[in-house]
Design a protein around this motif. Structure first.
Motif, PDB file in Angstrom:
ATOM      1  N   PRO A   4       0.534   2.722  -5.889  1.00  0.00           N
ATOM      2  CA  PRO A   4      -0.669   1.974  -5.513  1.00  0.00           C
ATOM      3  C   PRO A   4      -1.956   2.688  -5.940  1.00  0.00           C
TER       4      PRO A   4
ATOM      5  N   GLN B 238       0.818  -1.220   0.000  1.00  0.00           N
ATOM      6  CA  GLN B 238       0.000   0.000   0.000  1.00  0.00           C
ATOM      7  C   GLN B 238       0.851   1.268   0.000  1.00  0.00           C
TER       8      GLN B 238
ATOM      9  N   LEU C 291      -5.480  -2.102   3.980  1.00  0.00           N
ATOM     10  CA  LEU C 291      -4.266  -1.405   4.376  1.00  0.00           C
ATOM     11  C   LEU C 291      -3.670  -1.993   5.634  1.00  0.00           C
TER      12      LEU C 291
END
Length: 486
Positions: free
Chosen positions: A252, A41, A375
């Protein structure tokens, strides 16, 4: 540029090399690289992954010979320090060959030909968004020179890639891409990337004017921000990295980015990687298209150039847009009906959020998380077994605490960082950034409410900034999908 035998050795030393002296071994297998891309992430730089790609030799001079005589559209922008972003709608355009571009760039003057009206000291030129399929329509062998399969995507090559060629100062306005994640291979020159996490979206003042499908622009010039007009930008956490030739940057999903050329000539190749989340994102984009086109054409049907991005050339009629929305919804249902990967009802808002009575935007802002890459899970994996090292360098923020002054920027130059420390610090920051995002809308309203009601004027664009805010269209899409499944 036809693909030849892939080299297996290189005499240039590089971090991550293994085996006999001078022999290059790629630090990640395709399977491992894909695993990193699909779970990470944080932006990161892959090193020593493209040393055997034929495309590493694609400098602008070589490309000018391959594309000899081919007319390419260049975007021309001003070299200035204005606090207003240079959107593509405010730029001028030139049709020229790469050879003419190189002559203009080399002569450091206006010269003759297509660039004669542009003083090199005052303008930059950018041949951006050049899809290989259109650019090399009669030279399809060159597709094999780009080998994204090394990153775990079998069969992906130049056919799914885009070429970018720019002069010093050429840049793209700060924006996020609605679809996919991004891999960027730097071929020639250096580019500086300014990146901001998805949680900072309220601080970037998102807008859909100019309108372009899949691009959410920021109203801010992030390299010279007007903090009086956009005070919330002080809370944004900037990540800055200089991408060097031979490196591949991973961006990302939904990370904001502003990209500028810092060398006389830069050449980059990128590919957007499709993600599971794109199916719902297309519904959100179709809603946005319908609303933007309906309001802007009602305001002035004959002046689409003022709000429609030059790269956006599709029909804008309400009938077409309605069909576009229906096709996006149908495609989403077809996908999940076929794949059976996700319970369609889960695409709606989660249990505690399904009530429409007293709809709370702040609660729904968190609904995105089950559908995006997790995340928290990604961070835990990093702590357990960090992938970072000399061949995968994370792009780090400036500090643990949000900077209140623009000058505090951390710039990565490709040196390795301690992976364990990165994982732990990112987890702390994630929790803090979620708290900031939840309160950002209220704070932003408060900061913008100093003008007396009698003095306010709400424009169509002001209304659209609210109606097609990414957080709002996400909620609308989820309610629309949920309504079709009840």
């Amino acid at each position: 540029m036809a693909a030849g035998p892939r080299a297996t050795t290189d005499t240039t030393p590089a971090a991550g090399a293994a085996g006999e002296e001078g022999e290059h071994v790629k630090p990640f297998t395709p399977e491992k690289a894909k695993e990193i891309i699909m779970s990470l992430q944080q932006p990161a730089i892959f090193c020593n992954m493209v040393f055997d790609w034929p495309a590493r030799h694609w400098n602008a001079k070589h490309l000018s010979e391959v594309l000899h005589g081919k007319q390419i559209r260049f975007r021309m922008g001003m070299k200035n320090t204005n606090t207003v972003p240079q959107f593509e709608t405010t730029c001028s355009y030139v049709e020229a060959t790469l050879e003419e571009f190189l002559n203009w760039n080399c002569d450091q003057s206006r010269g003759s030909g297509p660039f004669r009206n542009y003083d090199h000291s005052q303008f930059w030129a950018y041949a951006d968004y050049k899809y290989f399929v259109s650019l090399f329509e009669n030279k399809t062998d060159v597709f094999r020179d780009v080998i994204w399969s090394d990153f775990g995507f079998p069969g992906r090559n130049g056919r799914e890639s885009t070429l970018w060629i720019g002069s010093l100062g050429a840049h793209t306005p700060c924006h996020l891409d609605s679809y996919g994640c991004n891999l960027v291979f730097q071929v020639q020159g250096r580019k500086r990337w300014h990146l901001f996490p998805p949680e900072d979206t309220p601080f970037l003042y998102p807008t859909r004017i100019p309108y372009e499908e899949s691009s959410v622009f920021s109203k801010i010039s992030v390299v010279n921000p007007d903090l009086k007009c956009f005070p919330q930008f002080r809370k944004a956490q900037r990540h800055t990295v200089t991408l060097n030739p031979g490196q591949v940057l991973f961006v990302p999903r939904h990370w904001w980015h502003y990209v500028e050329s810092i060398d006389p000539i830069t050449v980059s190749i990128n590919s957007w990687i499709e993600l599971e989340e794109d199916h719902q994102a297309r519904v959100e984009e179709a809603i946005t298209r319908m609303l933007v086109c309906a309001l802007k054409t009602a305001e002035d049907p004959d002046n689409t150039k003022a709000w429609l991005n030059p790269t956006e050339i599709e029909e804008t009629s309400h009938e077409i847009n309605c069909r576009y929305l229906n096709e996006a919804v149908s495609a989403l249902f077809d996908h999940y009906r076929t794949s059976k990967k996700v319970d369609i009802e889960a695409l709606g808002t989660n249990g505690e959020h399904t009530k429409t009575e007293g709809l709370n935007v702040h609660n729904h802002m968190e609904v995105e998380q089950p559908h995006s890459q997790n995340l928290t899970t990604g961070t835990v994996k990093q702590e357990a077994a960090s992938p970072f090292g000399p061949d995968l360098v994370p792009v780090m923020p400036s500090s643990e605490e949000p900077s209140t002054e623009r000058g505090r920027i951390f710039e990565s130059d490709g040196n390795s960082l301690d992976g364990e420390h990165f994982g732990k610090s990112h987890c702390t920051k994630r929790q803090r950034m979620m708290y900031k995002s939840k309160n950002a809308i209220v704070e932003q309203i408060a900061s913008n409410s100093t003008v007396a009601p009698s003095q306010t004027f709400i424009s169509t664009d002001d209304l659209l900034d609210c109606l097609v805010n990414p957080q709002v269209t996400r909620i609308v899409a989820q309610l629309l999908i949920q309504g079709r499944t009840l």
